[in-house]
Scaffold this active site. Structure first.
Site, PDB file in Angstrom:
ATOM      1  CG  ASP A 271      -2.174   0.898   0.908  1.00  0.00           C
ATOM      2  OD1 ASP A 271      -2.071   1.775   0.026  1.00  0.00           O
ATOM      3  OD2 ASP A 271      -3.213   0.732   1.575  1.00  0.00           O
TER       4      ASP A 271
HETATM    5  C1  BGC Z   1      -4.975   3.246  -0.141  1.00  0.00           C
HETATM    6  C2  BGC Z   1      -5.005   2.284  -1.299  1.00  0.00           C
HETATM    7  C3  BGC Z   1      -4.771   3.026  -2.586  1.00  0.00           C
HETATM    8  C4  BGC Z   1      -3.450   3.764  -2.495  1.00  0.00           C
HETATM    9  C5  BGC Z   1      -3.086   4.527  -3.748  1.00  0.00           C
HETATM   10  C6  BGC Z   1      -3.747   4.137  -0.157  1.00  0.00           C
HETATM   11  O1  BGC Z   1      -3.892   5.186   0.753  1.00  0.00           O
HETATM   12  O2  BGC Z   1      -5.031   2.540   1.081  1.00  0.00           O
HETATM   13  O3  BGC Z   1      -6.229   1.597  -1.329  1.00  0.00           O
HETATM   14  O4  BGC Z   1      -4.785   2.132  -3.659  1.00  0.00           O
HETATM   15  O5  BGC Z   1      -3.529   4.689  -1.432  1.00  0.00           O
HETATM   16  O6  BGC Z   1      -3.936   5.602  -3.948  1.00  0.00           O
END
Ligand code: BGC
Length: 725
Positions: A271
């Site tokens: 993530d």
């Molecule tokens: C989220 C993800 C997301 C990523 C990129 C993170 O803060 O938890 O679900 O894909 O950001 O935007």
């Protein structure tokens, strides 16, 4: 081949290495023909041998906010991603989070995750995935960061709107289809967030402790199905820790379970900002580090990793294994020859968004048969409430969609009835909030104006609920209370006009006690995508018979919910101990005999259904058998409708605690008025297993099981008992 800027030399190499017969996104498991010994693996091997250590390391971390590097001289292109799950996120600048201000990056806005789950329709989940895959392909994305399938453990969860359900089976069925849909294109689905990211509060610090049984029975099944049945090519590791170790480097989750037991051959991406070490992640962790801060070459999986390899702290074999996994995914996405270019914003995609929205809307109460609206009699409608004119495609922290269009509820009603009916709008409340998410006190005149309008209209429709600023990523809600003084608005309008319909537009449970008690007509809608307003108007006017069913339980009060009853949310000292174990959602409410406000699977229709004649093909089964269940469902009303027939199972006498009932199958069918359908459902005896913590295996206990079929988890009208030998 996706359009990428590549040199003639690299193109030549690509031709040698890549343009052979890799077809379709094949399951990445060893049993698959595209496994180790195949052509694709040989190609990967040859590429690997041509790469320097530096080139390999460059592939293991981002080179842009949503990009990681390829190896240009070998014809390996960059690997690009975009957020789902509401649709393909707008283009943002390469290094940062500001919008890139393109004019070609608008996309279809699809209903949110819990809305999709409320359709209980796997076919729609496939179409949703397919449409998003086509849009991601058209936008030249290799990996779509969707679906998001964490379990709804608390009704306050900030991302309840993105996630699907509290039930692992429903979650898994929909996830599998969404993934298959996405991967009809040379685009990898990325199932997120693996695993146990069930709260936003301190999500980057919290350590989740959960029993092995709950892990296996509640939190992992949808991921397992996503890998083994959906054949997801990529997985996103969650922010949190599990049993003391960050998910990005969690040996148990990533190596023992995902790559070991489930035989996952694809790649794991972090993530954004979810990597916390070089050596740990290098040795036992994921493939690609995304979203860390500072210059890319300083990231954990950049120069520090190169140094760690040189110092012998991370093995060359570990690096190669990561590169192999990345190349394996690339050969099915960015490096794959593709006959199509994908497509954006097509009528077909908007129709998919419309169909999902139509089937997601839940009818909660229709005591006076005020719905569907009788447009011949109704000459004037007061449309009241900020949510009637609000857009939901973006807002709050987290991914949104720059959608080409979004039909509001007001616009939907105008489209439908505007010619024959006078439709007037009053805002009713202000949705302004401060940083603590407390509503900024509304001007009392908003209610007075709404009441005046309601008084002079035949019908008042009050649109309340929440919005994308109120339900958002990175923060959980602090209360179930309806925000923005909405209860006062509902009370005032209902007192002014006896024909008041309440439409709640939100994507997670709220306190509807008073409304349930005092109001006769209640409809639930969601952040329902580009066509949300049209779909809602068609439900309100009866073109569509509502068929949505809640994918989670609404508690009467917060303390009734398991994590809150046991005070384990959001945890203490950065530890969330899931003491409720397997009793999540309705499993808790049913087993503890706590009456919910609205139960899992609840949703009414403009027609009625009568269930009868439940049969099982045998009375006694052996392990490994299939159980065939039939039941008759008659549409006893006057309108064609779609019903979700829900099959639950309970183990009557077990050596261990068993939930009162668990969803084991469901089927959504359309039945004409006065017609009867014979529904056939099957389950495997092995599906009745529980995870035994003593032997560490799935065990089917012999004994008596009850099969229960009904229209919701609390409205079971047909039961049968079977014996497992
Ligand atoms: C989220 C993800 C997301 C990523 C990129 C993170 O803060 O938890 O679900 O894909 O950001 O935007």
């Amino acid at each position: 081949m996706k359009t990428k800027i590549i040199t003639t030399f690299s193109l030549a190499i690509l031709t040698v290495f890549c343009f052979t017969s890799v077809k379709g996104n094949e399951p990445l498991t060893k049993k698959n023909p595209l496994s180790k010994e195949t052509k694709m693996e040989k190609k990967i091997d040859s590429l690997l041998h041509l790469m320097t250590l530096e080139e390999k390391i460059a592939m293991l971390h981002a080179s842009g906010t949503f990009t990681s590097a390829g190896v240009k001289r070998l014809g390996i292109p960059d690997f690009t991603s975009a957020d789902g799950p509401l649709g393909v996120r707008e283009e943002i600048v390469r290094n940062g989070w500001a919008p890139a201000n393109w004019t070609t990056d608008s996309a279809t806005f699809f209903p949110n995750g819990s809305a999709l789950a409320a359709t209980w329709n796997p076919k729609l989940a496939f179409r949703y995935g397919e449409a998003m895959g086509e849009e991601a392909h058209a936008r030249k994305k290799d990996m779509l960061l969707a679906p998001a399938i964490n379990i709804t453990r608390t009704p306050l969860g900030g991302r309840t709107f993105e996630y699907m359900s509290e039930d692992p089976f429903l979650n898994g069925r929909l996830a599998v289809e969404a993934i298959k849909g996405i991967q009809t294109q040379p685009v990898a689905a990325c199932v997120k967030h693996f695993a146990l990211n069930n709260q936003e509060t301190e999500r980057g610090l919290v350590n989740v402790e959960v029993s092995e049984r709950a892990l296996r029975e509640i939190y992992l099944p949808a991921f397992k199905a996503a890998i083994q049945e959906g054949h997801a090519l990529t997985v996103m590791a969650a922010y949190n820790k599990f049993r003391g170790v960050y998910c990005a480097e969690n040996d148990y989750l990533l190596n023992k379970i995902l790559r070991g037991e489930w035989d996952f051959q694809g790649l794991v991406v972090s993530d954004w900002g979810g990597v916390h070490s070089t050596i740990g992640t290098g040795n036992t962790g994921l493939e690609i580090e995304m979203g860390s801060s500072g210059s890319y070459d300083k990231w954990y999986m950049a120069t520090p990793l190169l140094d760690a390899v040189k110092a012998g702290k991370v093995s060359m074999a570990a690096i190669d294994a990561k590169v192999v996994r990345i190349l394996r995914v690339m050969l099915q996405t960015s490096m794959k020859e593709s006959a199509t270019a994908g497509e954006l914003n097509t009528p077909k995609h908007y129709k998919t968004a419309y169909d999902i929205a139509s089937e997601s809307i839940v009818l909660l109460k229709n005591d006076k048969q005020l719905l569907p609206l009788n447009s011949a009699k109704i000459k004037s409608i007061a449309v009241i409430g900020d949510n009637a004119t609000r857009l939901f495609a973006s807002g709050g922290f987290g991914a949104g969609v720059k959608t080409k269009y979004e039909i509001t509820a007001l616009k939907g009603l105008e489209n439908k009835l505007g010619k024959s009916t006078s439709i007037q709008f009053a805002q009713g409340y202000s949705a302004k909030i401060n940083r603590e998410k407390k509503a900024i006190v509304s001007d009392p005149k908003l209610i007075t104006d709404a009441v005046e309008l309601a008084k002079k209209s035949d019908v008042a429709i009050v649109f309340i609920g929440s919005n994308r600023n109120y339900e958002e990523e990175s923060i959980d809600r602090s209360t179930l209370e309806l925000p923005f003084n909405e209860q006062a608005l509902v009370n005032a309008v209902s007192a002014a006009n006896p024909n008041t319909i309440v439409v709640v537009v939100a994507a997670a449970p709220y306190d509807l006690n008073e409304i349930k008690k005092n109001n006769h007509t209640i409809v639930w809608s969601w952040f329902n995508g580009s066509e949300g307003g049209n779909a809602l108007a068609d439900v309100l006017t009866g073109k569509t018979n509502p068929s949505g069913k809640f994918p989670f339980t609404f508690p009467v009060k917060l303390e009734d919910s398991p994590a809150h009853a046991l005070k384990t949310f959001p945890g203490e000292n950065h530890i969330a101990d899931y003491k409720e174990g397997i009793l999540v959602g309705y499993r808790w409410f049913d087993t503890k005999k706590i009456e919910p406000l609205y139960c899992f699977g609840y949703g009414l229709s403009y027609t009625t259904y009568a269930y009868s004649a439940l049969t099982t093909n045998k009375g006694v089964y052996n392990k490994g058998d299939k159980i065939f269940v039939t039941v008759k469902v008659k549409n006893t009303g006057k309108m064609t409708g779609k019903e979700t027939v829900q099959l639950y199972v309970s183990h009557l006498k077990s050596a261990v605690l068993q939930p009162e009932k668990e969803l084991r199958n469901f089927q959504k069918i359309s039945i004409d008025a006065q017609k009867e359908s014979l529904i056939k459902m099957e389950l495997n005896v092995n599906d009745l297993a529980y995870f035994d913590e003593t032997s560490n295996q799935w065990v089917v206990e012999p004994g008596t099981y009850k099969i229960m079929v009904g229209t919701s988890s609390k409205d079971i009208s047909q039961t049968a008992e079977i014996t497992i030998k």
